[in-house]
Design a protein around this motif. Structure first.
Motif, PDB file in Angstrom:
ATOM      1  N   VAL A 137      40.558  36.431  37.544  1.00 57.21           N
ATOM      2  CA  VAL A 137      40.644  36.992  35.968  1.00 57.21           C
ATOM      3  C   VAL A 137      39.493  36.325  35.482  1.00 57.21           C
ATOM      4  CG1 VAL A 137      41.969  36.958  33.840  1.00 57.21           C
ATOM      5  CG2 VAL A 137      43.092  36.931  36.180  1.00 57.21           C
ATOM      6  N   MET A 138      38.677  37.328  34.418  1.00 55.69           N
ATOM      7  CA  MET A 138      37.398  36.817  33.819  1.00 55.69           C
ATOM      8  C   MET A 138      37.875  35.762  32.892  1.00 55.69           C
ATOM      9  SD  MET A 138      35.004  40.150  33.789  1.00 55.69           S
ATOM     10  CE  MET A 138      36.141  40.861  32.332  1.00 55.69           C
ATOM     11  N   SER A 139      37.167  34.848  32.418  1.00 57.24           N
ATOM     12  CA  SER A 139      37.398  33.805  31.185  1.00 57.24           C
ATOM     13  C   SER A 139      36.979  34.656  30.225  1.00 57.24           C
ATOM     14  CB  SER A 139      36.460  32.707  31.229  1.00 57.24           C
ATOM     15  OG  SER A 139      34.964  32.812  31.354  1.00 57.24           O
ATOM     16  N   GLN A 140      37.291  34.378  28.875  1.00 58.22           N
ATOM     17  CA  GLN A 140      37.495  35.096  27.652  1.00 58.22           C
ATOM     18  C   GLN A 140      35.919  35.103  27.373  1.00 58.22           C
ATOM     19  OE1 GLN A 140      40.030  33.312  24.910  1.00 58.22           O
ATOM     20  NE2 GLN A 140      41.785  35.085  25.370  1.00 58.22           N
ATOM     21  N   HIS A 145      33.321  35.474  29.157  1.00 55.75           N
ATOM     22  CA  HIS A 145      32.766  36.601  29.815  1.00 55.75           C
ATOM     23  C   HIS A 145      33.166  38.023  29.389  1.00 55.75           C
ATOM     24  CE1 HIS A 145      31.978  32.731  32.252  1.00 55.75           C
ATOM     25  NE2 HIS A 145      30.675  33.345  32.090  1.00 55.75           N
ATOM     26  N   TYR A 146      33.965  38.174  28.657  1.00 57.89           N
ATOM     27  CA  TYR A 146      34.417  39.679  28.566  1.00 57.89           C
ATOM     28  C   TYR A 146      33.287  40.291  28.029  1.00 57.89           C
ATOM     29  CZ  TYR A 146      39.346  38.723  28.615  1.00 57.89           C
ATOM     30  OH  TYR A 146      40.813  38.149  28.840  1.00 57.89           O
ATOM     31  N   GLY A 147      33.002  41.338  28.561  1.00 56.03           N
ATOM     32  CA  GLY A 147      32.050  42.199  28.160  1.00 56.03           C
ATOM     33  C   GLY A 147      30.420  41.889  28.724  1.00 56.03           C
ATOM     34  N   MET A 148      30.294  40.675  29.264  1.00 57.05           N
ATOM     35  CA  MET A 148      29.252  40.328  29.828  1.00 57.05           C
ATOM     36  C   MET A 148      29.113  40.551  31.549  1.00 57.05           C
ATOM     37  SD  MET A 148      28.389  36.689  28.361  1.00 57.05           S
ATOM     38  CE  MET A 148      29.191  36.017  26.657  1.00 57.05           C
ATOM     39  N   GLU A 149      30.114  40.629  32.027  1.00 57.64           N
ATOM     40  CA  GLU A 149      30.056  41.121  33.435  1.00 57.64           C
ATOM     41  C   GLU A 149      29.739  42.471  33.765  1.00 57.64           C
ATOM     42  OE1 GLU A 149      31.523  38.999  35.943  1.00 57.64           O
ATOM     43  OE2 GLU A 149      31.346  37.383  34.475  1.00 57.64           O
ATOM     44  N   SER A 150      29.155  42.547  34.940  1.00 57.08           N
ATOM     45  CA  SER A 150      28.776  43.988  35.471  1.00 57.08           C
ATOM     46  C   SER A 150      29.891  44.819  35.367  1.00 57.08           C
ATOM     47  CB  SER A 150      28.035  43.915  36.754  1.00 57.08           C
ATOM     48  OG  SER A 150      26.808  43.095  36.547  1.00 57.08           O
ATOM     49  N   PRO A 151      29.751  46.141  35.058  1.00 52.62           N
ATOM     50  CA  PRO A 151      30.901  47.125  35.148  1.00 52.62           C
ATOM     51  C   PRO A 151      31.278  47.359  36.604  1.00 52.62           C
ATOM     52  CG  PRO A 151      29.087  48.158  34.633  1.00 52.62           C
ATOM     53  CD  PRO A 151      28.486  46.594  34.572  1.00 52.62           C
ATOM     54  N   ALA A 152      32.504  47.484  36.851  1.00 53.91           N
ATOM     55  CA  ALA A 152      33.018  47.868  38.057  1.00 53.91           C
ATOM     56  C   ALA A 152      32.227  49.169  38.804  1.00 53.91           C
ATOM     57  CB  ALA A 152      34.443  48.175  38.276  1.00 53.91           C
ATOM     58  N   PRO A 153      32.021  48.923  40.006  1.00 56.05           N
ATOM     59  CA  PRO A 153      31.421  50.163  40.789  1.00 56.05           C
ATOM     60  C   PRO A 153      32.259  51.430  40.501  1.00 56.05           C
ATOM     61  CG  PRO A 153      31.998  48.686  42.291  1.00 56.05           C
ATOM     62  CD  PRO A 153      32.303  48.034  41.052  1.00 56.05           C
ATOM     63  N   LEU A 178      40.651  48.648  54.353  1.00 49.49           N
ATOM     64  CA  LEU A 178      41.740  48.870  53.430  1.00 49.49           C
ATOM     65  C   LEU A 178      42.478  47.727  52.721  1.00 49.49           C
ATOM     66  CD1 LEU A 178      43.178  51.837  55.633  1.00 49.49           C
ATOM     67  CD2 LEU A 178      41.599  51.919  53.730  1.00 49.49           C
ATOM     68  N   SER A 179      41.722  46.468  53.044  1.00 49.27           N
ATOM     69  CA  SER A 179      42.190  45.363  52.553  1.00 49.27           C
ATOM     70  C   SER A 179      42.378  45.370  50.985  1.00 49.27           C
ATOM     71  CB  SER A 179      41.332  44.195  52.746  1.00 49.27           C
ATOM     72  OG  SER A 179      41.387  43.117  51.782  1.00 49.27           O
ATOM     73  N   LEU A 180      43.600  44.849  50.345  1.00 48.05           N
ATOM     74  CA  LEU A 180      43.617  44.825  48.953  1.00 48.05           C
ATOM     75  C   LEU A 180      42.729  44.094  48.349  1.00 48.05           C
ATOM     76  CD1 LEU A 180      47.750  44.699  48.677  1.00 48.05           C
ATOM     77  CD2 LEU A 180      46.027  46.730  48.199  1.00 48.05           C
ATOM     78  N   ASN A 181      42.129  43.173  49.155  1.00 45.90           N
ATOM     79  CA  ASN A 181      40.851  42.381  48.396  1.00 45.90           C
ATOM     80  C   ASN A 181      39.634  43.221  48.156  1.00 45.90           C
ATOM     81  OD1 ASN A 181      42.556  39.916  48.131  1.00 45.90           O
ATOM     82  ND2 ASN A 181      41.968  39.427  50.111  1.00 45.90           N
ATOM     83  N   LYS A 182      39.367  44.188  48.965  1.00 47.78           N
ATOM     84  CA  LYS A 182      38.518  45.102  48.731  1.00 47.78           C
ATOM     85  C   LYS A 182      38.678  46.111  47.249  1.00 47.78           C
ATOM     86  CE  LYS A 182      36.098  45.123  52.755  1.00 47.78           C
ATOM     87  NZ  LYS A 182      34.680  44.527  52.806  1.00 47.78           N
ATOM     88  N   TRP A 183      40.091  46.325  47.275  1.00 41.09           N
ATOM     89  CA  TRP A 183      40.529  47.083  45.758  1.00 41.09           C
ATOM     90  C   TRP A 183      40.220  46.065  44.990  1.00 41.09           C
ATOM     91  CZ3 TRP A 183      44.389  45.298  42.917  1.00 41.09           C
ATOM     92  CH2 TRP A 183      44.660  46.061  41.777  1.00 41.09           C
ATOM     93  N   ALA A 184      40.807  44.683  44.955  1.00 47.01           N
ATOM     94  CA  ALA A 184      40.519  43.928  44.051  1.00 47.01           C
ATOM     95  C   ALA A 184      39.311  43.427  43.250  1.00 47.01           C
ATOM     96  CB  ALA A 184      41.399  42.522  44.116  1.00 47.01           C
ATOM     97  N   GLU A 185      38.220  43.394  44.343  1.00 46.17           N
ATOM     98  CA  GLU A 185      36.775  43.288  44.072  1.00 46.17           C
ATOM     99  C   GLU A 185      36.287  44.488  43.151  1.00 46.17           C
ATOM    100  OE1 GLU A 185      35.474  42.701  47.991  1.00 46.17           O
ATOM    101  OE2 GLU A 185      36.116  40.789  48.247  1.00 46.17           O
ATOM    102  N   GLN A 186      36.626  45.691  43.338  1.00 43.70           N
ATOM    103  CA  GLN A 186      35.876  46.665  42.543  1.00 43.70           C
ATOM    104  C   GLN A 186      36.809  46.748  41.164  1.00 43.70           C
ATOM    105  OE1 GLN A 186      37.171  50.064  44.953  1.00 43.70           O
ATOM    106  NE2 GLN A 186      35.529  49.516  46.457  1.00 43.70           N
ATOM    107  N   ASN A 187      37.456  45.782  40.721  1.00 43.24           N
ATOM    108  CA  ASN A 187      37.871  45.578  39.523  1.00 43.24           C
ATOM    109  C   ASN A 187      37.662  44.457  38.604  1.00 43.24           C
ATOM    110  OD1 ASN A 187      39.758  48.333  39.334  1.00 43.24           O
ATOM    111  ND2 ASN A 187      40.482  47.216  41.224  1.00 43.24           N
ATOM    112  N   ARG A 188      37.822  44.539  37.303  1.00 42.70           N
ATOM    113  CA  ARG A 188      37.528  43.526  36.687  1.00 42.70           C
ATOM    114  C   ARG A 188      38.602  43.090  35.687  1.00 42.70           C
ATOM    115  NH1 ARG A 188      34.329  43.340  39.643  1.00 42.70           N
ATOM    116  NH2 ARG A 188      31.973  43.606  39.524  1.00 42.70           N
ATOM    117  N   PHE A 189      39.481  42.055  35.936  1.00 44.54           N
ATOM    118  CA  PHE A 189      40.629  41.628  35.590  1.00 44.54           C
ATOM    119  C   PHE A 189      40.396  40.658  34.336  1.00 44.54           C
ATOM    120  CE2 PHE A 189      41.454  42.633  39.981  1.00 44.54           C
ATOM    121  CZ  PHE A 189      42.415  43.394  39.742  1.00 44.54           C
TER     122      PHE A 189
END
Length: 174
Positions: free
Chosen positions: A126-129, A131-139, A43-54
Motif C-alpha cells: 500500500v502506497m504511503s499518502q 506518494h498518492y499520484g506520484m507513482e507511475s500508473p499501473a500498466p 499466474l501468481s497472485l503476486n504478479k496480479w498485485a504488482e500490476q495494481n496500485r493500492f
C-alpha cells in the motif's frame, strides 16, 4: 465573468482530485475463485498485485470455497516460511474483505495445509499518502483481459480528462 471562470476551474480540479482519490475494492486476482494454488508462476497472485496500485482505504476481496480454504494475514517471516501457526488474522467465510488501513506491505497465505508451499500466497504493498499520484500508473491490462484491478489507470484517465476538459472550457472564455 473572471470569477466565474476561476470558479469553474477550481470546481473541475477539485472534482478530478476527488475522483482520483476514491477508495477501491479489489477482487483478488481480478475474478472469483482466484484464491487457489496457481497453475504456474506466471499466474501468481503476486504478479496480479504488482500490476495494481493500492492506497490506504482500499479493500481486498477474496471469493473462495470456505470448505477447503481460508485466508491468513501473517508477518513477513511467516509469509516467507509459510508458517500458519500464529496468523495476525484468520478468515474462513469464503467471502473475505480486508480494508487496507495503513501503508506498507500486507502478507497473506492460504490456511489450507500445503497450499502456501505451492504458491497460494499474496503480498500487497500500500502506497504511503505522500506518494498518492506520484507513482507511475499501473500498466495497461493485456489485450483481451478484463480485470477489476486496474482501477488506478482508470482514475488517472478520469483525472486528466476532467482537468483537460476544465482547462479547455476556461481557454474558450478567456
Amino acid at each position: 465573468m473572471a470569477s466565474l471562470r476561476v470558479s469553474i476551474l477550481v470546481f473541475t480540479f477539485v472534482s478530478a482530485l476527488i475522483t482520483f482519490s476514491e477508495a477501491r475494492d479489489f477482487l483478488i486476482g481480478g475474478h472469483a475463485n482466484s484464491w487457489k494454488i496457481p497453475e504456474n508462476s506466471t499466474l501468481s497472485l503476486n504478479k496480479w498485485a504488482e500490476q495494481n496500485r493500492f492506497q490506504i482505504g482500499d479493500s481486498l476481496n477474496w471469493k473462495y470455497d470456505s470448505k477447503v480454504d481460508s485466508v491468513l494475514e501473517v508477518t513477513k517471516a511467516d509469509y516467507e516460511s509459510c508458517n500458519a501457526a500464529k496468523p495476525i488474522k484468520e478468515y474462513k467465510d469464503g467471502n473475505t474483505k480486508v480494508e487496507l488501513d495503513r501503508s506498507g506491505a500486507f502478507y497473506f497465505i492460504s490456511g489450507a495445509k500445503g497450499h502456501c508451499e505451492k504458491g497460494e500466497k499474496l503480498v500487497v504493498v500500500v502506497m504511503s499518502q505522500k506518494h498518492y499520484g506520484m507513482e507511475s500508473p499501473a500498466p495497461a491490462p493485456a489485450p483481451g483481459k478484463n480485470s477489476a484491478g486496474h482501477a488506478m489507470g482508470r482514475d488517472l484517465l478520469s483525472f486528466w480528462g476532467s482537468l483537460i476538459l476544465g482547462l479547455a472550457c476556461l481557454a474558450r472564455w478567456i
